[in-house]
Motif scaffolding. Structure first.
Motif, PDB file in Angstrom:
ATOM      1  N   GLU A   1      -2.052  -1.394  -3.902  1.00 21.92           N
ATOM      2  CA  GLU A   1      -3.169  -0.569  -3.416  1.00 21.92           C
ATOM      3  C   GLU A   1      -3.938  -1.222  -2.268  1.00 21.92           C
ATOM      4  O   GLU A   1      -5.168  -1.215  -2.230  1.00 21.92           O
TER       5      GLU A   1
ATOM      6  N   ASP B   1       0.840  -1.194   0.000  1.00 21.17           N
ATOM      7  CA  ASP B   1       0.000   0.000   0.000  1.00 21.17           C
ATOM      8  C   ASP B   1       0.880   1.249   0.000  1.00 21.17           C
ATOM      9  O   ASP B   1       1.413   1.629   1.035  1.00 21.17           O
TER      10      ASP B   1
ATOM     11  N   ASP C   1       2.605  -1.267  -7.058  1.00 23.61           N
ATOM     12  CA  ASP C   1       1.777  -0.947  -5.887  1.00 23.61           C
ATOM     13  C   ASP C   1       0.500  -1.791  -5.917  1.00 23.61           C
ATOM     14  O   ASP C   1      -0.209  -1.818  -6.924  1.00 23.61           O
TER      15      ASP C   1
END
Ligand code: AMP
Ligand code: MG
Length: 356
Positions: A302, A272, A300
């Motif tokens: 997320e 994250d 990434d």
């Protein structure tokens, strides 16, 4: 690339085929075909004392391989199969020694992948270790298999693996913690008293298993010893081999600021990004999100643990193919978010860091 019919034909005629599962791609052969099984060990350069997992599509197929189940084993299977859980069970005599590396037990699982289940229904039980060269990260998509075995290797393409980490491997307390070949000393250590032992963490977590009894992780101190009492005999031989690590150096990343010191070409795998960047914003002169994206190959997820699991081995492989010397992986041990994948991911990353 093969269609399912061609894959079935090849397997039936003694061939080896890479097959999709929800965990990682497997290198499959019929469980009864010694030559094909030897071919798997040869192709993977897998040590012959590291046994193979047998894949089944029904309890009937399981009964061809293992002795009758205990109630505990049956309730665990009913709950988690098909799924990423392998059980070490007492084997039927007819199972080839090449499959079990001479152990009295056999490792079995039923994969949660419709194409794979369809294949297994047609072929019967298949052995399928991960479809990679021993020592390289497990393959989670067909390109990874092609990297290790060449572009024309026969593969049944089932898309990218939805979990991307190898199965949880367990045994239940019965007679069969004594998984050894016949040369165990009488005074070897007392086996654990827990109901379930985890040899390899995976997507089925300790917490999920604990609904069925007491659970513990296997520790090397529980190993039985050979007749001279000196050499530990590991109940799950794969524990002693190097796995999961890329050639690039892997490092935990606990603060974005660590990246300011980095001069090497690096891939950064984040669970994250916002979490790390927000944390750092309080600090003056810290690296910005933009700089980060410009200076590094940034992956990434997320906040998605599933995505993180799916991309871990892919990131390791990209690092090696594109000659990155470092892989930074966000330190998920510090994350307050919980996930059933956390233990398994931590285990694989720690092994990759220590080069095990
Ligand atoms: P892989 O095929 O690469 O997913 O690895 C299979 C894992 O299961 C290895 O760690 C093996 O040592 C383990 N395994 C397979 N069969 C047995 C068995 N009969 N007893 C204990 N561990 C096993
Ligand atoms: Mg493997």
């Amino acid at each position: 690339m093969l269609g399912i019919k061609e894959a079935v034909e090849r397997l039936r005629s003694g061939g080896v085929v890479a097959i999709p599962t929800e965990t990682v791609y497997g290198l499959a052969a019929e469980v009864t075909n010694l030559q094909a099984i030897q071919e798997i060990f040869f192709l993977k350069r897998r040590p012959s004392d590291n046994p193979l997992i047998v894949h089944v599509s029904s309890l009937k197929q399981l009964s061809e391989i293992s002795k009758p189940l205990t109630e505990l084993e049956l309730s665990i299977i009913n709950k988690f199969w098909p799924g990423p859980l392998t059980l070490i069970l007492p084997r039927k005599k007819k199972v080839l020694d090449a499959v079990t590396a001479g152990l009295e037990t056999v490792a079995v699982r039923m994969p949660l992948h419709s194409l794979c289940l369809d294949l297994l229904q047609r072929t019967g039980p298949l052995v399928a270790p991960s479809a990679n060269l021993s020592g390289t990260p497990s393959p989670t998509k067909k390109e990874h298999v092609q990297n290790d075995f060449g572009p024309s290797f026969p593969i049944l393409d089932g898309g990218a693996c939805s979990i991307g980490l190898e199965s949880t491997v367990i045994s239940c307390r019965t007679s069969h913690l004594s998984t050894t070949r016949k040369n165990v000393s009488a005074n070897s250590k007392t086996p654990s008293q827990s109901d379930i032992i985890i040899y390899r963490p995976g997507a089925i977590s300790e917490k999920q298993l604990s609904e069925f009894g007491t659970v513990e992780y296997y520790s090397a101190s529980q190993a039985e010893h050979d007749s001279a009492g000196s050499i530990p005999i590991l109940p799950s031989p794969g524990l002693k081999y190097r796995h999961y690590a890329p050639k690039a150096r892997v490092e935990w990343l606990s603060s974005i600021d660590r990246l300011r010191e980095v001069t090497e070409t690096s891939i950064v795998l984040l669970l994250d990004k916002t979490q790390l960047v927000d944390q750092a914003q309080a600090v003056e002169g810290t690296i910005s999100s933009q700089e980060l994206a410009q200076s590094f190959n940034l992956v990434d997820c997320e906040g998605s643990w599933e995505r993180f699991g799916q991309l871990l081995y892919d990131t390791f492989r990209v690092a090696d193919i594109e000659n990155y010397t470092h892989v930074f992986v966000q330190d998920i041990r510090l994350s307050t978010a919980t996930s059933s994948l956390k233990d398994a991911l931590t285990n694989r990353i720690e092994k990759a860091i220590s080069g095990q």
